[in-house]
Motif scaffolding. Structure first.
Motif, PDB file in Angstrom:
ATOM      1  N   ILE A  13      86.151 -29.896  49.337  1.00 22.56           N
ATOM      2  CA  ILE A  13      84.950 -30.365  48.652  1.00 22.56           C
ATOM      3  C   ILE A  13      85.248 -31.510  47.689  1.00 22.56           C
ATOM      4  O   ILE A  13      84.335 -32.081  47.110  1.00 22.56           O
ATOM      5  N   LEU A  14      86.519 -31.881  47.567  1.00 23.65           N
ATOM      6  CA  LEU A  14      86.870 -33.067  46.796  1.00 23.65           C
ATOM      7  C   LEU A  14      86.177 -34.306  47.376  1.00 23.65           C
ATOM      8  O   LEU A  14      85.919 -35.269  46.657  1.00 23.65           O
ATOM      9  N   ALA A  15      85.873 -34.256  48.684  1.00 25.15           N
ATOM     10  CA  ALA A  15      85.225 -35.387  49.347  1.00 25.15           C
ATOM     11  C   ALA A  15      83.712 -35.204  49.454  1.00 25.15           C
ATOM     12  O   ALA A  15      83.030 -36.059  50.030  1.00 25.15           O
ATOM     13  N   ALA A  16      83.182 -34.107  48.907  1.00 28.30           N
ATOM     14  CA  ALA A  16      81.746 -33.831  48.986  1.00 28.30           C
ATOM     15  C   ALA A  16      80.989 -34.552  47.873  1.00 28.30           C
ATOM     16  O   ALA A  16      81.581 -35.177  46.983  1.00 28.30           O
ATOM     17  N   ALA A  27      76.183 -26.555  53.938  1.00 28.95           N
ATOM     18  CA  ALA A  27      76.077 -27.473  55.075  1.00 28.95           C
ATOM     19  C   ALA A  27      77.339 -27.455  55.934  1.00 28.95           C
ATOM     20  O   ALA A  27      77.255 -27.398  57.168  1.00 28.95           O
ATOM     21  N   ILE A  28      78.511 -27.491  55.309  1.00 29.62           N
ATOM     22  CA  ILE A  28      79.736 -27.527  56.112  1.00 29.62           C
ATOM     23  C   ILE A  28      79.959 -26.207  56.844  1.00 29.62           C
ATOM     24  O   ILE A  28      80.423 -26.200  57.991  1.00 29.62           O
ATOM     25  N   GLU A  29      79.590 -25.085  56.197  1.00 29.07           N
ATOM     26  CA  GLU A  29      79.717 -23.811  56.907  1.00 29.07           C
ATOM     27  C   GLU A  29      78.747 -23.750  58.087  1.00 29.07           C
ATOM     28  O   GLU A  29      79.101 -23.291  59.180  1.00 29.07           O
ATOM     29  N   ALA A  30      77.533 -24.226  57.878  1.00 23.87           N
ATOM     30  CA  ALA A  30      76.549 -24.225  58.965  1.00 23.87           C
ATOM     31  C   ALA A  30      77.000 -25.114  60.116  1.00 23.87           C
ATOM     32  O   ALA A  30      76.635 -24.871  61.278  1.00 23.87           O
ATOM     33  N   GLN A  31      77.822 -26.115  59.787  1.00 28.38           N
ATOM     34  CA  GLN A  31      78.293 -27.058  60.803  1.00 28.38           C
ATOM     35  C   GLN A  31      79.647 -26.657  61.388  1.00 28.38           C
ATOM     36  O   GLN A  31      80.247 -27.436  62.137  1.00 28.38           O
ATOM     37  N   GLY A  32      80.143 -25.466  61.037  1.00 27.41           N
ATOM     38  CA  GLY A  32      81.331 -24.958  61.713  1.00 27.41           C
ATOM     39  C   GLY A  32      82.592 -24.830  60.890  1.00 27.41           C
ATOM     40  O   GLY A  32      83.645 -24.457  61.431  1.00 27.41           O
ATOM     41  N   ALA A 197      90.721 -30.845  55.483  1.00 26.71           N
ATOM     42  CA  ALA A 197      90.298 -32.225  55.710  1.00 26.71           C
ATOM     43  C   ALA A 197      89.156 -32.543  54.773  1.00 26.71           C
ATOM     44  O   ALA A 197      88.208 -31.768  54.650  1.00 26.71           O
ATOM     45  N   GLY A 198      89.276 -33.673  54.088  1.00 24.15           N
ATOM     46  CA  GLY A 198      88.234 -34.078  53.160  1.00 24.15           C
ATOM     47  C   GLY A 198      87.369 -35.176  53.726  1.00 24.15           C
ATOM     48  O   GLY A 198      86.331 -34.940  54.343  1.00 24.15           O
ATOM     49  N   SER A 199      87.833 -36.421  53.562  1.00 19.94           N
ATOM     50  CA  SER A 199      87.036 -37.561  54.032  1.00 19.94           C
ATOM     51  C   SER A 199      86.810 -37.506  55.532  1.00 19.94           C
ATOM     52  O   SER A 199      85.763 -37.940  56.023  1.00 19.94           O
ATOM     53  N   ALA A 200      87.755 -36.934  56.292  1.00 12.95           N
ATOM     54  CA  ALA A 200      87.608 -36.864  57.753  1.00 12.95           C
ATOM     55  C   ALA A 200      86.467 -35.942  58.170  1.00 12.95           C
ATOM     56  O   ALA A 200      85.933 -36.071  59.277  1.00 12.95           O
ATOM     57  N   VAL A 201      86.079 -34.994  57.302  1.00 16.67           N
ATOM     58  CA  VAL A 201      84.935 -34.124  57.582  1.00 16.67           C
ATOM     59  C   VAL A 201      83.643 -34.722  57.039  1.00 16.67           C
ATOM     60  O   VAL A 201      82.622 -34.771  57.725  1.00 16.67           O
ATOM     61  N   PHE A 202      83.678 -35.189  55.802  1.00 16.07           N
ATOM     62  CA  PHE A 202      82.444 -35.596  55.136  1.00 16.07           C
ATOM     63  C   PHE A 202      81.995 -37.013  55.489  1.00 16.07           C
ATOM     64  O   PHE A 202      80.855 -37.386  55.218  1.00 16.07           O
ATOM     65  N   PRO A 212      76.759 -35.093  61.235  1.00 17.33           N
ATOM     66  CA  PRO A 212      78.091 -35.705  61.350  1.00 17.33           C
ATOM     67  C   PRO A 212      79.222 -34.788  60.876  1.00 17.33           C
ATOM     68  O   PRO A 212      80.341 -34.877  61.381  1.00 17.33           O
ATOM     69  N   TYR A 213      78.935 -33.902  59.899  1.00 14.48           N
ATOM     70  CA  TYR A 213      79.963 -32.943  59.474  1.00 14.48           C
ATOM     71  C   TYR A 213      80.410 -32.101  60.674  1.00 14.48           C
ATOM     72  O   TYR A 213      81.604 -31.882  60.886  1.00 14.48           O
ATOM     73  N   GLY A 214      79.429 -31.619  61.441  1.00 13.01           N
ATOM     74  CA  GLY A 214      79.745 -30.806  62.610  1.00 13.01           C
ATOM     75  C   GLY A 214      80.512 -31.583  63.653  1.00 13.01           C
ATOM     76  O   GLY A 214      81.477 -31.073  64.241  1.00 13.01           O
ATOM     77  N   ASP A 215      80.110 -32.832  63.881  1.00 18.74           N
ATOM     78  CA  ASP A 215      80.835 -33.671  64.842  1.00 18.74           C
ATOM     79  C   ASP A 215      82.278 -33.860  64.405  1.00 18.74           C
ATOM     80  O   ASP A 215      83.206 -33.773  65.223  1.00 18.74           O
ATOM     81  N   ASN A 216      82.479 -34.111  63.110  1.00 13.20           N
ATOM     82  CA  ASN A 216      83.826 -34.343  62.582  1.00 13.20           C
ATOM     83  C   ASN A 216      84.680 -33.086  62.653  1.00 13.20           C
ATOM     84  O   ASN A 216      85.864 -33.140  63.023  1.00 13.20           O
ATOM     85  N   ILE A 217      84.094 -31.935  62.310  1.00  9.78           N
ATOM     86  CA  ILE A 217      84.822 -30.668  62.367  1.00  9.78           C
ATOM     87  C   ILE A 217      85.231 -30.355  63.804  1.00  9.78           C
ATOM     88  O   ILE A 217      86.379 -29.977  64.070  1.00  9.78           O
ATOM     89  N   ARG A 218      84.303 -30.535  64.731  1.00 11.93           N
ATOM     90  CA  ARG A 218      84.616 -30.273  66.142  1.00 11.93           C
ATOM     91  C   ARG A 218      85.699 -31.201  66.660  1.00 11.93           C
ATOM     92  O   ARG A 218      86.585 -30.777  67.418  1.00 11.93           O
ATOM     93  N   ALA A 219      85.661 -32.468  66.246  1.00  9.15           N
ATOM     94  CA  ALA A 219      86.671 -33.425  66.700  1.00  9.15           C
ATOM     95  C   ALA A 219      88.066 -33.026  66.223  1.00  9.15           C
ATOM     96  O   ALA A 219      89.043 -33.092  66.987  1.00  9.15           O
TER      97      ALA A 219
END
Length: 229
Positions: A13-16, A27-32, A197-202, A212-219
């Motif tokens: 959450i440093l990047a949130a 939001a990030i939990e809902a996105q995986g 992962a910080g910036s790579a997720v957010f 996009p959070y979900g896309d990043n987490i899945r990637a």
């Protein structure tokens, strides 16, 4: 908090958006997201100041899963109970942050949390060889702690050494720093199972546009599992 070695993504959450922490966690939990990683910095052990137990307590009701609290502070021991009472499931202290890491780990478990130990890039795997019965997680820093968005430092050999040291013990290996779809495969293959992962997720998303959070987490997850194209 059951143990398994499947890949877990722990957004930092440093990047949130600091003004929307509760909503960002939801939001990030809902996105995986599997875990929520909280980077606590004191401006002393590391050259940055972030947040403390009050912030952890405030976001705890917004987190359904694991709240993973990484203490980049020194001293650590006086603050363990406060972070445990704030709802931390995992509390990680740096082996470099004090002279009595074994005592610190005992105190974390006594407070009711899982005990993690973190290793800076310049600290060898052997620094935790006598701690295996006292830890639930080893955090391998792949940047020098203090700031998000830094370039990844290759710690593959250290991760492999730790994985061999762990054997069949229920100890997670967490990677913190510069994790993205490009770096995730090497750390996962070496034996890591929790990827911070910080910036790579957010990157690219927001509370109002969390897809996009979900896309990043899945990637990142797919890359770590060897299925990313």
């Amino acid at each position: 908090m059951s143990f398994d070695r499947s890949i877990k993504i722990a957004p930092s959450i440093l990047a949130a958006d600091f003004a929307n922490f509760g909503a960002e966690c939801e939001a990030i939990e809902a996105q995986g997201a599997d875990w929520v990683h909280v980077d606590v910095m004191d401006g002393h052990f590391v050259p940055n100041i972030t947040f403390g137990p009050a912030t952890c307590a405030a976001i705890r009701p917004h987190i359904k899963g694991v709240m993973d609290v990484h203490l980049m502070i020194a001293p650590v021991d006086p603050y363990i109970d406060a972070f445990a009472q704030a709802g931390a499931d995992v509390i990680t202290a740096h082996v470099e942050a004090g002279p009595h890491i074994h005592r610190t780990l005992q105190a974390i478990r006594a407070a009711g949390a899982k005990a993690g130990v973190a290793l800076n890039p310049g600290t060898p795997a052997e620094a935790v060889s006598e701690l295996m019965e006292s830890i639930d997680l080893i955090c391998v820093m792949t940047v020098n702690p203090g700031f998000g968005g830094q370039k990844f430092i290759d710690m593959t050999s250290k991760i492999k050494a730790l994985r061999a040291m762990i054997g069949d013990r229920p100890i997670h290996i967490e990677i913190d720093g510069g994790v993205d779809p490009k770096t995730a495969p090497s750390v996962a293959q070496a034996g890591a199972d929790v990827l911070v992962a910080g910036s790579a997720v957010f990157r690219g998303g927001s509370v109002s546009d969390p897809a996009p959070y979900g896309d990043n987490i899945r990637a990142i997850r797919q890359a770590a599992n060897g299925t990313y194209v």
